[in-house]
Design a protein around this motif. Structure first.
Motif, short mmCIF file in Angstrom:
data_model
loop_
_atom_site.label_atom_id
_atom_site.label_comp_id
_atom_site.label_asym_id
_atom_site.label_seq_id
_atom_site.Cartn_x
_atom_site.Cartn_y
_atom_site.Cartn_z
N UNK A 1 0.78 -1.00 -0.04
CA UNK A 1 0.18 -0.18 0.01
C UNK A 1 0.73 1.20 0.17
N UNK A 2 1.82 1.14 0.73
CA UNK A 2 2.74 2.20 0.94
C UNK A 2 3.46 2.67 -0.50
N UNK A 3 4.00 1.52 -0.96
CA UNK A 3 4.97 1.70 -2.39
C UNK A 3 4.06 1.73 -3.27
N UNK A 4 2.81 1.18 -3.71
CA UNK A 4 2.20 1.32 -4.80
C UNK A 4 1.25 2.38 -4.86
N UNK A 5 0.51 2.63 -3.64
CA UNK A 5 -0.64 3.65 -3.59
C UNK A 5 -0.18 4.93 -2.91
N UNK A 6 0.54 5.17 -1.88
CA UNK A 6 0.66 6.19 -1.22
C UNK A 6 1.99 6.83 -1.76
N UNK A 7 2.99 6.34 -1.91
CA UNK A 7 4.07 7.04 -2.29
C UNK A 7 4.00 7.72 -3.82
N UNK A 8 3.43 6.87 -4.83
CA UNK A 8 3.20 7.63 -6.09
C UNK A 8 2.20 8.77 -6.09
N UNK A 9 1.46 8.79 -5.16
CA UNK A 9 0.52 10.16 -4.79
C UNK A 9 1.10 11.22 -4.25
N UNK A 10 2.24 10.91 -3.90
CA UNK A 10 3.27 12.11 -3.29
C UNK A 10 4.43 12.42 -3.95
N UNK A 11 4.46 12.08 -5.21
CA UNK A 11 5.40 12.20 -5.92
C UNK A 11 5.92 13.72 -6.17
N UNK A 12 4.79 14.48 -6.18
CA UNK A 12 5.03 15.94 -6.38
C UNK A 12 6.05 16.37 -5.44
N UNK A 13 5.41 16.42 -4.17
CA UNK A 13 6.20 16.93 -2.98
C UNK A 13 7.46 16.24 -2.76
N UNK A 14 7.59 14.84 -2.87
CA UNK A 14 8.80 14.01 -2.75
C UNK A 14 9.89 14.77 -3.57
N UNK A 15 9.56 14.86 -5.06
CA UNK A 15 10.31 15.50 -5.99
C UNK A 15 10.94 16.95 -5.52
N UNK A 16 10.09 17.71 -5.18
CA UNK A 16 10.47 18.95 -4.76
C UNK A 16 11.35 18.98 -3.63
N UNK A 17 11.07 18.43 -2.53
CA UNK A 17 11.92 18.27 -1.49
C UNK A 17 13.18 17.50 -1.51
N UNK A 18 13.18 16.55 -2.56
CA UNK A 18 14.55 15.99 -2.70
C UNK A 18 15.28 17.13 -3.59
N UNK A 19 14.89 17.89 -4.29
CA UNK A 19 15.57 18.78 -5.11
C UNK A 19 16.32 19.74 -4.17
N UNK A 20 15.43 20.22 -3.34
CA UNK A 20 15.77 21.22 -2.36
C UNK A 20 16.90 20.85 -1.33
N UNK A 21 16.67 19.53 -0.97
CA UNK A 21 17.66 18.90 -0.02
C UNK A 21 19.25 18.88 -0.67
N UNK A 22 19.33 18.57 -2.04
CA UNK A 22 20.41 18.64 -2.83
C UNK A 22 21.46 19.87 -2.54
N UNK A 23 20.34 21.12 -2.64
CA UNK A 23 21.10 22.42 -2.32
C UNK A 23 21.67 22.56 -0.65
N UNK A 24 20.47 22.08 0.11
CA UNK A 24 21.03 22.01 1.70
C UNK A 24 22.28 21.15 2.00
N UNK A 25 22.33 20.03 1.11
CA UNK A 25 23.45 19.07 1.45
C UNK A 25 24.68 19.71 0.96
N UNK A 26 24.71 20.12 -0.06
CA UNK A 26 25.91 20.70 -0.85
C UNK A 26 26.53 22.06 0.22
N UNK A 27 25.45 22.84 0.81
CA UNK A 27 25.84 23.96 1.61
C UNK A 27 26.34 23.31 2.97
#
Length: 306
Positions: free
Chosen positions: A209-235
């Motif tokens: 349920x988590x991997x097939x139903x919940x995570x795909x419906x959160x892909x937008x926020x996951x993608x955005x937060x992952x992108x911003x985390x790259x910048x935070x990690x570099x700094x």
């Protein structure tokens, strides 16, 4: 005599139907991509970041000097042979800068990937199961939030090594909590939806349920937060390396280069400002790309039309 029952293709209604048929319904992914491609600041930032990556990974193949080469003179001023001068030990700063950019980008990507995977899985598990698991994850998050990053990094890196992947995983250990909290909040909402209830009633297990139903419906926020985390990690890596708690010599990064040359900011400012500006540029471009992704995934945004 004409057949009055035959369908007609003339008139406004037929024109409207033809127009509707010609305009194919776009999928959600296509709409997101169109919005992102029309976000001028995000596209400019993406092009700039790609150029930096090409410079870092392809540039050394064509550049005359290696980042390990110390045969040049000490503290040479910028010249056609050394556009950014040389360091105290005679290393070409441009070659060193390309190598440092490689390591900083690698650390940012690995740290963001590890933090995102851990944060999404624990946040989704916490929000879906609730109860004891939710309390346990929240207590772990609260504990890690009060631990000092500098102290933990000093212990881990001194005890294990200062290799770039060790630094990346150490940074990731302090960046997943925010992602977990955001994912938990979305999971609490999504777990009450009909499609999750249907999956549960059909006998699907927790992880399915988590991997097939919940995570795909959160892909937008996951993608955005992952992108911003790259910048935070570099700094974050740059700050640790500047203090001598990050990447260790003979490896290098932008933070290491800045730390080695900050005393020359007045006498030889190019040695400090060149890596500093590259670091700022990486952080800014990634943040602007994240802003573009946020606008693209948010259906309520009005800045960029599909």
């Amino acid at each position: 005599m004409a057949d009055l029952t035959a369908p007609t293709t003339s008139g406004p209604r037929a024109a409207g139907a033809h127009e509707f048929d010609a305009t194919k319904a776009r999928s959600q992914g296509e709409l997101v991509l169109r919005r992102f491609l029309r976000h001028k600041l995000a596209m400019t930032s993406l092009a700039t970041l790609v150029l930096l990556i090409v410079m870092a990974y392809v540039g050394p193949v064509f550049w005359a000097f290696s980042y390990e080469d110390t045969s040049s003179g000490s503290y040479l001023a910028p010249s056609p042979d050394h556009p950014l001068g040389t360091t105290q030990v005679g290393k070409d700063l441009l070659a060193l800068l390309m190598r440092g950019t490689q390591y900083s980008i690698q650390i940012g990507l690995l740290a963001a990937l590890a933090a995102t995977v851990l944060g999404v899985l624990l946040g989704a598990l916490s929000g879906y199961l609730r109860g004891f698991v939710d309390s346990l994850v929240n207590r772990v998050v609260d504990l890690l939030l009060i631990l000092p990053l500098i102290g933990v990094a000093a212990i881990v890196i001194r005890a294990i090594s200062g290799a770039w992947f060790v630094v990346a995983l150490t940074v990731a250990a302090f960046l997943w909590m925010q992602i977990a909290r955001i994912t938990r909040g979305e999971t609490l909402s999504l777990s009450e939806r009909e499609f999750v209830e249907a999956a549960r009633a059909s006998g699907a297990g927790t992880w399915r349920i988590i991997l097939k139903h919940l995570v795909p419906n959160m892909v937008g926020s996951i993608t955005v937060n992952a992108t911003l985390t790259v910048a935070t990690a570099v700094l974050t890596e740059a700050a640790l390396s500047f203090l001598g708690l990050g990447v260790q010599i003979p490896d290098t990064s932008l933070g290491v280069i800045i730390g080695e040359n900050y005393t020359q900011v007045m006498m030889r400012p190019w040695l400090f400002w060149a890596p500093f500006l590259v670091l700022v540029l990486i952080s800014l471009t990634i943040n602007f790309i994240g802003d573009g992704l946020r606008d693209a995934f948010d259906p309520r945004q009005t800045k960029v039309r599909a």
